[in-house]
Write an enzyme that holds these catalytic residues in place. Sequence first.
Site, PDB file in Angstrom:
ATOM      1  N   ASN A  97       0.834  -1.201   0.000  1.00 47.00           N
ATOM      2  CA  ASN A  97       0.000   0.000   0.000  1.00 47.00           C
ATOM      3  C   ASN A  97       0.866   1.247   0.000  1.00 47.00           C
ATOM      4  O   ASN A  97       2.066   1.189   0.243  1.00 47.00           O
ATOM      5  CB  ASN A  97      -0.929  -0.008   1.222  1.00 47.00           C
ATOM      6  N   CYS A  98       0.217   2.367  -0.273  1.00 43.42           N
ATOM      7  CA  CYS A  98       0.869   3.668  -0.315  1.00 43.42           C
ATOM      8  C   CYS A  98       1.728   3.860   0.934  1.00 43.42           C
ATOM      9  O   CYS A  98       1.267   3.524   2.027  1.00 43.42           O
ATOM     10  CB  CYS A  98      -0.206   4.747  -0.404  1.00 43.42           C
ATOM     11  N   PRO A  99       2.927   4.317   0.789  1.00 42.90           N
ATOM     12  CA  PRO A  99       3.548   4.874  -0.423  1.00 42.90           C
ATOM     13  C   PRO A  99       4.464   3.893  -1.156  1.00 42.90           C
ATOM     14  O   PRO A  99       5.172   4.288  -2.069  1.00 42.90           O
ATOM     15  CB  PRO A  99       4.385   6.021   0.147  1.00 42.90           C
ATOM     16  N   MET A 100       4.467   2.618  -0.762  1.00 39.39           N
ATOM     17  CA  MET A 100       5.467   1.678  -1.283  1.00 39.39           C
ATOM     18  C   MET A 100       5.445   1.479  -2.801  1.00 39.39           C
ATOM     19  O   MET A 100       6.515   1.394  -3.409  1.00 39.39           O
ATOM     20  CB  MET A 100       5.375   0.333  -0.560  1.00 39.39           C
ATOM     21  N   ASP A 128      -3.042  -1.992  -5.115  1.00 38.19           N
ATOM     22  CA  ASP A 128      -3.513  -0.805  -4.403  1.00 38.19           C
ATOM     23  C   ASP A 128      -4.195   0.125  -5.398  1.00 38.19           C
ATOM     24  O   ASP A 128      -3.545   0.651  -6.305  1.00 38.19           O
ATOM     25  CB  ASP A 128      -2.321  -0.108  -3.739  1.00 38.19           C
TER      26      ASP A 128
END
Length: 80
Positions: free
Chosen positions: A16-19, A43
């Site tokens: 999930n954000c920010p990955m 995501d």
Amino acid sequence: MNDFEITETLDVKGENCPMPVVKTKQSIDELAAGDVLEVVATDSGSMSDIAGWADTTDGVELLDQSEGDGVYKHYVQKAE
């Protein structure tokens, strides 16, 4: 089909954000100019996140995005 050749695929499914954006940047930094990175994510936020990152980052261009069966694909080209 796409009118560009994929150089490398980055699988960030389950992240999930920010990955997705962080890992996209890391991968694109390792590519040569003209190379195309396919990013495969689950995501839904990655659609706007990667588009926004590409718009504000010199040397990268978002070529295409697609969505299907909960999987989001992004195609980013290293320009410089």
